[in-house]
Scaffold this active site. Structure first.
Site, PDB file in Angstrom:
ATOM      1  N   THR A  75       0.836  -1.205   0.000  1.00 51.49           N
ATOM      2  CA  THR A  75       0.000   0.000   0.000  1.00 51.49           C
ATOM      3  C   THR A  75       0.871   1.255   0.000  1.00 51.49           C
ATOM      4  O   THR A  75       0.635   2.189  -0.784  1.00 51.49           O
ATOM      5  CB  THR A  75      -0.939  -0.002   1.234  1.00 51.49           C
ATOM      6  N   GLN A 183       1.143  -9.042  -6.525  1.00 50.98           N
ATOM      7  CA  GLN A 183       0.680 -10.434  -6.637  1.00 50.98           C
ATOM      8  C   GLN A 183       1.583 -11.288  -7.522  1.00 50.98           C
ATOM      9  O   GLN A 183       1.400 -12.496  -7.615  1.00 50.98           O
ATOM     10  CB  GLN A 183      -0.752 -10.466  -7.211  1.00 50.98           C
ATOM     11  N   CYS A 331      -9.129  -6.662   1.684  1.00 54.10           N
ATOM     12  CA  CYS A 331      -9.610  -5.405   2.252  1.00 54.10           C
ATOM     13  C   CYS A 331     -11.113  -5.257   2.085  1.00 54.10           C
ATOM     14  O   CYS A 331     -11.765  -4.620   2.885  1.00 54.10           O
ATOM     15  CB  CYS A 331      -8.931  -4.229   1.576  1.00 54.10           C
TER      16      CYS A 331
END
Ligand code: PLP
Length: 385
Positions: A75, A183, A331
């Site tokens: 993030t 990812q 999330c």
């Protein structure tokens, strides 16, 4: 009562740490605990560990050690890319509509937007390159950054980064290209991607490292195009102030090395297991579709839509049988909101709410897949019955 065995199929949310990474971080939490920015021998020991980690991570990513900026995770790496370029260059930030919220929200915070709006992806889960092309050719305020992820976290589709770069270099030469490769590290040779892009984000906990540590690769050619978003002591060449998480960084570098070394073998094993899961479920359950099956996909991800089934209910039944899967990104799972990724691909909210993501990892076994298959077959029958 016998305890239910855990079948963990949520590796896209997070992975178990590698033993080697745990072993590597322990000495940095006790003996060599120093602050690497200090002047004495305790600090120097920590600095040496940090430098070594930087070199080995850079080698895995095909970057120079000086191009690695350590962050608190994916993030922060995404925010640094988006907000850091905007802080230095202004202009418009464009991203794809299927980005993780870490990019989408950062872009929104600086007045940016997804190209192609909220429907900028094809039905097979690939970013809409025509939409990108026409946004860039439309003129207006210069575009300072284009962000397209390497592989999608919900459905696993691998994005055409080379084509994105070609389009950007042709139509918006001034724009910096960022990719969120969070990812991808465990499954693809990210060095190939890193060679082409200007900025690349990674996060340790997705490939056997600890949570709360990641990095942004800042290619030296764009160093002057990005500024800090955290201000303070000027660590990481003034791009990321704050005392280094040395233990986490060292563990991340070790995890990355092992992930790279074992990548081909792990990917081959995972894709065989993923195929076993999909062919069994498709063969035994009516009304199931594999999302993104027509596109190149990470070998770990199986995203399935079960017609007429509420994903949240299915996940609950699976959980009772020890199978941990999810509805998409960690999330947003649990939230009533249907996935923005699936809606960008043209699914209705009802269709989007009937999808479950099974994400395999390096520790996934055939037994676990077989347990998951039985659990899915029975649970869907219960829900439909
Ligand atoms: N980007 C992608 C594609 C992700 O899948 C994730 C986590 O799920 C993130 C960014 C955020 O990474 P972190 O959890 O390290 O903040």
């Amino acid at each position: 009562m016998t305890a239910t065995r855990t079948t963990y199929l949520d590796n896209a949310a997070t992975t178990p740490m590698r033993e080697e990474a745990i072993d590597a971080m322990m000495p940095l939490l006790s003996g060599s605990f120093g602050n690497p920015s200090g002047p004495h021998h305790v600090a120097r020991a920590a600095r040496a560990a940090l430098d070594e980690a930087r070199e080995s991570l850079a080698a895995v990513l095909g970057a120079d050690p000086g191009e690695i900026v350590f962050t608190s995770g994916g993030t922060e790496a995404d925010s640094l890319a988006v907000c850091g370029v905007h802080a230095r260059r202004g202009g418009t930030v464009l991203c794809s509509s299927i980005e993780h919220k870490a990019v989408l929200a950062a872009a929104k915070a600086v007045g940016g937007r997804p190209f192609g709006g909220t429907s900028g992806a094809t039905a097979s889960g690939i970013v809409d390159l025509d939409a990108l092309r026409s946004e860039l050719d439309a003129g207006g305020e210069p575009v300072s950054l284009v962000s397209v992820m390497t592989a999608n976290n919900e459905i696993g589709t691998i994005q055409p980064i080379s084509e994105v770069i070609e389009i950007v270099r042709r139509s918006a030469r001034q724009a910096v290209v960022h990719t969120d490769a969070v990812q991808a590290v465990a499954w693809l040779d990210v060095a190939d991607v890193c060679r082409e892009v200007d900025l690349l984000s990674i996060s340790a906990h997705k490939f056997g490292g600890p949570k709360g540590v990641g990095a942004l690769v800042v290619r030296s050619r764009v160093r002057e195009s990005i500024g800090p978003i955290l201000h303070g002591g000027g660590q990481e060449r003034d791009l990321r102030s704050g005392t280094h998480n040395v233990a986490g960084i060292v563990a991340m570098a070790v995890a990355a090395q092992y992930a790279a070394k074992e990548r081909d073998e792990t990917a081959e094993r995972a894709s065989a297991l993923r195929d076993r899961l999909e062919s069994s479920v498709l063969g035994r359950v009516e009304g199931v579709a594999v999302t993104g099956s027509a596109s190149p996909r990470l070998s770990c991800t199986s995203h399935l839509r079960f017609e007429g089934v509420e994903a949240e209910e299915l996940l609950m039944l699976l959980d009772r049988r020890g199978v941990a899967a999810s509805a998409g990104s960690a999330c947003s799972s649990g939230a009533a909101e249907p996935s923005h990724v699936l809606q960008a691909m043209g699914m209705t909210p009802t269709e989007a709410r009937s999808c479950v993501r099974f994400s395999l990892g390096r520790t996934t076994t055939k037994d676990e897949i077989d347990i998951a298959i039985e659990a899915v077959v029975d649970s869907v029958a219960t829900l439909r019955g």
